[in-house]
Design an enzyme around this catalytic site. Structure first.
Site, PDB file in Angstrom:
ATOM      1  N   GLU A 111     -61.114  -2.295  50.117  1.00 53.80           N
ATOM      2  CA  GLU A 111     -60.643  -1.220  49.233  1.00 53.80           C
ATOM      3  C   GLU A 111     -61.596  -1.060  48.074  1.00 53.80           C
ATOM      4  OE1 GLU A 111     -57.007  -2.614  47.682  1.00 53.80           O
ATOM      5  OE2 GLU A 111     -55.908  -2.183  49.504  1.00 53.80           O
ATOM      6  N   LYS A 113     -62.499  -1.091  44.258  1.00 52.44           N
ATOM      7  CA  LYS A 113     -61.987  -1.804  43.086  1.00 52.44           C
ATOM      8  C   LYS A 113     -61.990  -0.832  41.920  1.00 52.44           C
ATOM      9  CE  LYS A 113     -62.537  -6.156  40.574  1.00 52.44           C
ATOM     10  NZ  LYS A 113     -62.334  -5.608  39.250  1.00 52.44           N
ATOM     11  N   ASP A 115     -61.731   0.774  38.406  1.00 49.35           N
ATOM     12  CA  ASP A 115     -62.058   0.224  37.089  1.00 49.35           C
ATOM     13  C   ASP A 115     -61.107   0.761  36.026  1.00 49.35           C
ATOM     14  OD1 ASP A 115     -63.342  -1.311  35.277  1.00 49.35           O
ATOM     15  OD2 ASP A 115     -65.147  -0.084  35.150  1.00 49.35           O
TER      16      ASP A 115
HETATM   17  S1  IVH Z   1     -55.745  -6.754  44.252  1.00 43.64           S
HETATM   18  C1  IVH Z   1     -53.743 -10.922  43.660  1.00 43.64           C
HETATM   19  N1  IVH Z   1     -56.889  -4.437  44.631  1.00 43.64           N
HETATM   20  O1  IVH Z   1     -59.202  -5.983  39.827  1.00 43.64           O
HETATM   21  C2  IVH Z   1     -54.758  -9.983  43.134  1.00 43.64           C
HETATM   22  N2  IVH Z   1     -57.088  -5.442  42.511  1.00 43.64           N
HETATM   23  O2  IVH Z   1     -59.412  -9.447  39.441  1.00 43.64           O
HETATM   24  C3  IVH Z   1     -54.289  -8.602  43.100  1.00 43.64           C
HETATM   25  N3  IVH Z   1     -58.275  -4.098  40.869  1.00 43.64           N
HETATM   26  O3  IVH Z   1     -56.646  -7.653  38.147  1.00 43.64           O
HETATM   27  C4  IVH Z   1     -55.380  -7.649  42.818  1.00 43.64           C
HETATM   28  N4  IVH Z   1     -58.676  -2.387  42.186  1.00 43.64           N
HETATM   29  O4  IVH Z   1     -56.737  -5.120  37.951  1.00 43.64           O
HETATM   30  C5  IVH Z   1     -56.663  -5.438  43.763  1.00 43.64           C
HETATM   31  N5  IVH Z   1     -57.784  -2.352  45.080  1.00 43.64           N
HETATM   32  C6  IVH Z   1     -57.566  -3.340  44.222  1.00 43.64           C
HETATM   33  C7  IVH Z   1     -58.009  -3.295  42.901  1.00 43.64           C
HETATM   34  C8  IVH Z   1     -57.764  -4.382  42.062  1.00 43.64           C
HETATM   35  C9  IVH Z   1     -58.821  -2.873  40.963  1.00 43.64           C
HETATM   36  C10 IVH Z   1     -58.321  -4.944  39.651  1.00 43.64           C
HETATM   37  C11 IVH Z   1     -57.013  -5.564  39.267  1.00 43.64           C
HETATM   38  C12 IVH Z   1     -57.223  -7.046  39.262  1.00 43.64           C
HETATM   39  C13 IVH Z   1     -58.722  -7.157  39.240  1.00 43.64           C
HETATM   40  C14 IVH Z   1     -59.196  -8.283  40.115  1.00 43.64           C
END
Ligand code: IVH
Length: 668
Positions: A111, A113, A115
């Site tokens: 996926e 990420k 921001d």
């Molecule tokens: S999963 C158990 N998926 O990136 C972890 N995180 O350190 C759950 N983030 O704190 C996170 N896009 O704020 C996940 N598609 C995505 C994401 C995502 C952005 C952020 C989120 C998290 C940090 C990862």
């Protein structure tokens, strides 16, 4: 249910549906104007029937009352973060460990990420009840009021479920650019990137600020056990959440090998500039819950997922000059002039230095070798200076004391970081304000580009915006590169703009803090320029969505003789001074409330504050928050305090709650 109740329920339903299609699915099913019309109908019905305002009504997105601080909330399940990978080797290492633990029979879901900042949303019986920040992962802050303003967050789910979901709140690139442009014009500090802007917006105590910031969301997880909802893995969960009405990011992909994962990363490293929002990496997750459980967690993060972070591209170049520009409001903005370099796909030769503080903090000097990066990969930024390469004879940069355009002394206004030229006759300010007046969102005069405005000023053909309306074809053809035909078109366009509805003029005047939306609301409310010019701060703040800053800025603007004179001249040449849109209908009639400025104070027992306010406004009264000479009437409930005392001192008429009810009964 009576007819009104039925209509309110129906409007709620329709607006939820249309909002979901627009903000979540990105596939509008009705024109914006239809949505707006229904929304206004609901607003009007709710104002008249405040007890029928549902907590999840689409009208509640405009931002409710200011909160005093953010309550702490302990997450039901900790909000973990992910471990990071910075290169291919890190990813291969992650993949090896996964395979060691669960074998080869599995797939990843990759996926984007996003921001932004992590949020948790709780629903009870399908209704949004609490939204929180991640905080330290265990305890976050309750930002429900702000999150409610995000249109992509459903206030009601398609099923009456009790569920917690998690995702990312973010600011789209376009909204970020618009916001920073506006802040620059107002001499306010700029946000460094969309993430900071999103976080800054959600940390505001006044939800109206968040409401004005156009934030959005992607949801990517269920808080707690997904299996409890009959789901077997991550991909299925995302589909399930979509079905409930949540926005999920569509650019996800199932990958069964690390090679596929690397290809996905490569694709998005390239495509990243084309997205409407910022991403800072790719998240890779093992799909099936059973396999996630096998892999388990470390203290901080799951072993079944990893975040690949894009490297921030930085390049080195020479800063050979600092250019100073003076904006419409007189703010002086320094810009670094650089030897052209490629950064993240484009050639960069200028980078905003924002203000004097930034230059001083980073000790940026002419001739320095500087490191350039694109903030959030859009706006070039000077990150720092390579001191080892500084020329020996270099000296600290000092901002001039005088305006680079008109030479008058520059002023630093208290509480602002910007230096300002306060000479209203400064060529740059006059030119910029005329350019703003004719721009698309204001008077929308086609063919009057920046260069033409400057030529007209230099040729002494115009001095302020009202002179535009006296321009003739004969005068215009004298300008460089202006043909007969363009001159005639331009004169026509200028003349046609006289017919604009008044809010365009109000925008065009460039009053600080008064943007498009405020101009529209004020025009709608007062109907004529004359009425707006005569409005008091109290009358202005009494309008829903008009804040203190805007109100005082409007009053200050219209108290200026020169500004009034320009408006007078615009009226003389026939520029329309009335609002041509739909009028808000107010029942002004023969009743003791019509046209009166009224203050409610103390505890009301038979009506709520909001009900009393709505009834008075329905009858044409204006309810304001503070007592002044302009107050006509004070309604004092039980335990009324300082406002009542002040009313008595000023000799203002005071009624108790019974008096209010009696009068309301008489007129209804
Ligand atoms: S999963 C158990 N998926 O990136 C972890 N995180 O350190 C759950 N983030 O704190 C996170 N896009 O704020 C996940 N598609 C995505 C994401 C995502 C952005 C952020 C989120 C998290 C940090 C990862």
């Amino acid at each position: 249910m009576n007819e009104i109740e039925q209509r309110i329920v129906e409007l709620n339903k329709l607006l939820h549906e249309y909002g979901h299609a627009y903000y979540v699915l990105d596939k509008p099913v009705v024109a914006d104007s239809v949505y707006d019309q229904l929304l206004h109908e609901l607003i009007a019905l709710e104002e008249a029937n405040p007890s029928l305002i549902y907590p999840d009504s689409p009208t509640q997105r405009v931002g409710g009352a200011v909160v005093e601080g953010f309550k702490k909330v302990t997450h039901d399940y900790p909000m973990l973060s992910l471990s990071n990978a910075f290169n291919e080797e890190d990813l291969r290492e992650f993949d090896r460990k996964v395979r060691q633990a669960i074998g080869d029979n599995f797939s990843y879901v990759c996926e984007l990420k996003i921001d932004g900042l992590a949020i948790s949303l709780k629903y009870e019986n399908g209704v949004f009840v609490q939204g929180a920040t991640r905080g330290d992962g265990v305890v976050g802050e309750d930002i429900t009021a702000n999150l409610k303003t995000i249109r992509a967050i459903p206030l009601r789910l398609k099923e009456p479920l009790t569920i917690e979901v998690r995702g990312e709140a973010y600011m789209p690139k376009k909204s970020f650019e618009k916001l920073n442009t506006l802040r620059a014009e107002n001499g306010e500090e700029l946000f460094a990137n969309p993430r900071n802007a999103a976080a800054g917006s959600l940390r505001q105590l006044d939800p109206k600020i968040a409401a004005s910031r156009q934030l959005s969301t992607f949801i990517y997880a269920i808080g707690g056990d997904g299996e409890a909802y009959g789901i077997d893995g991550h991909a299925e969960m995302l589909d399930y959440l979509e079905g409930l009405g949540f926005p999920s990011n569509k650019e996800r992909q199932r990958c069964s090998t690390i090679e596929d994962v690397l290809a996905f990363i490569e694709k998005w490293t390239e495509n990243r500039p084309n997205l409407a929002y910022e991403i800072d990496g790719i998240v890779i997750k093992v799909d099936r819950y059973a396999q996630q459980d096998e892999l388990g967690y470390t203290a901080k993060s799951p072993r079944w997922a990893i975040a690949y972070k894009f490297p921030a591209e930085e390049v080195v170049t020479t800063l050979f000059d600092i250019d100073l520009t003076v904006g419409r409001t007189g703010v002086v903005t320094p810009t670094a002039i650089l030897s052209p370099v490629q950064v993240a796909g484009t050639t960069v030769q200028r980078a905003s230095l924002h203000n004097e503080d930034l230059i001083r903090d980073k000790d940026i000097r002419l001739g320095d070798t500087v490191i350039i990066r694109k903030a959030g990969d859009i706006i070039p930024q000077v990150v720092g200076v390579i001191l080892e390469q500084r020329p020996e004879d270099s000296v600290p940069y000092v901002m001039p004391e005088n305006c680079p355009v008109c030479e008058s002394e520059l002023i630093r206004i208290e509480g602002e970081v910007a230096l300002r030229c306060v000479n209203p006759a400064c060529f740059a300010q006059v030119a910029e304000s005329i350019k703003y007046f004719v721009s698309r969102n204001a008077m929308n005069i086609d063919g009057l580009g920046d260069k033409v405005v400057e030529q007209l000023l230099r040729a002494d053909l115009i001095h302020d915006v009202s002179d535009l309306y006296h321009l003739t074809v004969e005068q215009l053809v004298e300008l460089e590169r202006m043909g007969e035909k363009s001159a005639a078109n331009l004169v026509n366009a200028i003349q046609a703009s006289k017919e604009n509805s008044m809010e365009r003029l109000l925008i065009g005047l460039g009053i600080r803090h008064v943007g498009e939306k405020a101009a529209k609301i004020v025009s709608e409310e007062f109907g004529t320029m004359e009425a707006v010019m005569a409005a008091t701060e109290e009358q202005l703040v009494a309008i829903h969505e008009i804040g203190d800053k805007m109100a005082s800025s409007l009053v200050e603007y219209f108290s200026n003789e020169d500004a009034r004179a320009v408006i007078g001249r615009l009226a003389e040449v026939g520029v329309n001074m009335t609002y041509k849109g739909k009028k808000i209908e107010v029942a002004v009639g023969d009743n003791p409330f019509a046209g009166k400025t009224i203050v409610l104070t103390g505890k009301l027992e038979q009506l709520t504050r909001n009900e009393a306010k709505a009834k008075i406004e329905e009858l044409g009264g204006i309810v304001t928050g503070s007592v002044s000479k302009k107050t006509d009437l004070v309604i004092a409930g039980a335990d009324a305090g300082s406002k009542l005392t002040k009313a008595e001192q000023l000799g203002i008429e005071v009624w108790n709650e019974d008096g209010l009810i009696e009068q309301l009964n008489l007129v209804q």
